[in-house]
Design a protein around this motif. Structure first.
Motif, short mmCIF file in Angstrom:
data_model
loop_
_atom_site.label_atom_id
_atom_site.label_comp_id
_atom_site.label_asym_id
_atom_site.label_seq_id
_atom_site.Cartn_x
_atom_site.Cartn_y
_atom_site.Cartn_z
N LEU A 427 -20.48 -30.68 5.23
CA LEU A 427 -19.94 -30.47 3.87
C LEU A 427 -20.85 -29.60 3.04
O LEU A 427 -20.39 -28.78 2.25
CB LEU A 427 -19.86 -31.82 3.15
N ALA A 428 -22.16 -29.83 3.17
CA ALA A 428 -23.10 -29.08 2.34
C ALA A 428 -24.45 -29.08 3.03
O ALA A 428 -24.73 -29.96 3.85
CB ALA A 428 -23.22 -29.73 0.98
N ALA A 439 -23.90 -30.23 -6.74
CA ALA A 439 -23.01 -31.33 -7.13
C ALA A 439 -23.23 -31.75 -8.59
O ALA A 439 -22.68 -32.76 -9.02
CB ALA A 439 -23.24 -32.52 -6.21
N LEU A 451 -20.08 -35.66 -3.09
CA LEU A 451 -19.53 -34.76 -2.07
C LEU A 451 -18.61 -35.49 -1.10
O LEU A 451 -17.55 -35.00 -0.76
CB LEU A 451 -20.67 -34.10 -1.29
N GLN A 454 -15.33 -36.33 -2.89
CA GLN A 454 -14.46 -35.16 -3.05
C GLN A 454 -13.76 -34.84 -1.73
O GLN A 454 -12.58 -34.60 -1.67
CB GLN A 454 -15.28 -33.94 -3.45
N SER A 455 -14.59 -34.91 -0.65
CA SER A 455 -14.04 -34.56 0.66
C SER A 455 -12.97 -35.55 1.07
O SER A 455 -11.97 -35.20 1.67
CB SER A 455 -15.17 -34.55 1.68
#
Ligand code: ATP
Length: 460
Positions: A427-428, A439, A451, A454-455
């Motif tokens: 993701l990041a 974030a 994160l 959100q995902s």
């Protein structure tokens, strides 16, 4: 955090509704079948005495069976200032001194409906959980003999279920407990330790910057692993540079262990490639393994060898020179505070000691790349601190460290870069500071929660 003055009670009621309805249905089926059997007994068993005896036997069997099936409904645990009392069903009552509990972690392990309570001899674990929700894994300082339904079980870990894990963890207050148990304050203990054992004396906080042109020591290119139609790791790309400590974070089931197993050659990828120190893990297996030290999430030891014998055996397997290896083993045992236990069988080691011995085994051949699956899991605060310092020292000397962890504070403290994996996707990635900016969060925990939440919304 307020300390407990009396016993606090914790129960597990969340799953009782569905559990009761399943067993209620089962009860009615058994009752109808039981009535049929009673009719058959009355019809075909010749004397009244025999009929009574057969009916009594059947009654006892049914009562004991339903008692066992319903026992999870009597789950309640009491936590006092000195001990944790686990009550499970009518006949299981286990007392564990709080001073033996070194860690308590929320987990989510798969459970079968008929598998409770369980004792895993190989893992020295008692499982008193009966659902996947609300599980906490307690790790003990060393194996303890606990009695479970009359059987003595050598126990290192206990899995329980609770309605309110946060309340339990707050009440258990492990950091507080262990600090109070120390005879001297932690700072004093560390400085004493630093004077007597100069090999791991520095508690370094600044992380050195890794040059952009430093060689890549660990690389994944479109690394993918599928199980049937499910993709556990999906086209993962990452590069970790020499001397870097890279933290691999992600929720349970994100694919961290799967990725690690592909890096160490335990699991073949479905697509893509992995390299360790420039060697393709599957095309050049010997070279990549020579460059690699690996600590699995569960210690893989030979229980009938002593700690020292186990390390000597690893040295022989790796073809290291005997004399040099003996010295290396002595210094690693010393470094990891295992010298006193060196002649004891590995099977008698506590969970944390086993993990430290695994780490000693992984360091024996001075690998270029160290891959660690939850390396601080189950370690007491002092050992964890010691290992974090050791990792930073090793990295400063050029060793690349790739570690998976759920401990966000540790990740923020010792990792130059962090990758957050979710459902097999990266993701990041970036330094803790970069991730915080990304974030708009104040700490890594908020970054992680933001994160992955959100995902979740996107992927659902
Ligand atoms: N042998 C297997 N067969 C089928 N699915 C599997 C297998 N091994 C792992 N998985 C699945 O792959 C996914 C990733 O698992 P993995 O163990 O890599 O997660 P993880 O990030 O290490 O989780 P945790 O933090 O809980 O250890 C999970 O959904 C898991 O159920």
């Amino acid at each position: 955090m307020s300390r407990l003055t009396s016993t606090s009670a914790f129960s597990y009621a969340a799953q009782k509704g569905p559990y009761l309805s399943i067993w209620g249905a089962f009860f009615f089926v058994s009752l109808s079948e039981g009535m049929l059997v009673v009719l058959l007994i009355l019809r075909f068993v010749p004397t009244t005495l025999l009929q009574t005896l057969t009916l009594l036997l059947m009654g006892c069997f049914l009562i004991s069976m339903f008692g066992k099936l319903l026992c999870p409904l009597w789950t309640h645990h009491g936590l006092s200032t000195t001990e944790l009392e686990l009550h499970y069903g009518l006949d299981i009552h286990v007392k564990v001194p709080r001073s033996l509990i070194v860690s308590a972690q929320p987990v989510q392990e798969k459970m079968g409906p008929f598998s409770i309570p369980r004792y895993h001899a190989a893992r020295q674990r008692i499982s008193l959980a009966f659902a996947e929700r609300g599980q906490i894994l307690l790790c003990l300082k060393h194996p303890v003999a606990l009695r479970l339904r009359g059987r003595v079980c050598l126990t290192n870990q206990i899995l329980i279920s609770l309605d309110d894990r946060e309340a339990f963890l707050a009440a258990l207050d492990l950091a507080h407990t262990h600090q109070e148990e120390r005879a001297v304050p932690i700072e004093q203990a560390l400085s004493t330790y630093a004077r007597t054992e100069p090999s791991v004396q520095s508690v370094r906080r600044e992380l050195p910057l890794i040059a952009d042109d430093a060689p890549v020591a660990l690389r994944a290119e479109n690394l993918t692993r599928s199980y049937a139609s499910f993709t556990a790791v999906d086209s993962l790309n990452l590069a970790v540079r020499q001397g870097e400590i890279y933290g691999f974070l992600g929720p349970n089931g994100a694919g961290k262990s799967t990725t690690i197993k592909m890096f160490v050659g335990l699991l073949k990828q479905t697509a893509g490639s992995a390299w360790v120190a420039g060697h393709d893990v599957w095309r050049e297996p010997l070279q990549s393994k020579m460059a690699l030290g690996y600590v699995a999430d569960r210690a893989l030891l030979y229980n009938r060898l002593s700690g020292r014998e186990f390390l000597a055996f690893l040295g022989q397997l790796r073809g290291l020179p005997l004399k040099e290896t003996e010295q290396k083993i002595a210094s690693l045992l010393d470094l990891l505070e295992l010298t006193d236990a060196a002649e004891r069988l590995c099977g008698s080691y506590s969970f944390g000691m086993k993990r430290k011995l695994s780490l000693a085994g992984a360091l024996l051949h001075e690998p270029k790349v160290l891959i660690l699956d939850e390396p601080l899991n189950g370690l007491d605060p002092r050992s964890a601190r010691r290992l974090k310092d050791l990792f930073m020292e090793l990295a400063a000397g050029g060793t690349t460290i790739f570690l998976s962890t759920h401990d966000l504070t540790t990740a923020e403290e010792i990792c130059q870069r962090i990758g957050i994996l979710h459902r097999g996707h990266l993701l990041a990635e970036g330094s803790p500071a970069v991730l915080r900016d990304l974030a708009s969060a104040r700490d890594l925990e908020s970054v992680f929660l933001s994160l992955t939440a959100q995902s979740q919304e996107v992927l659902l």
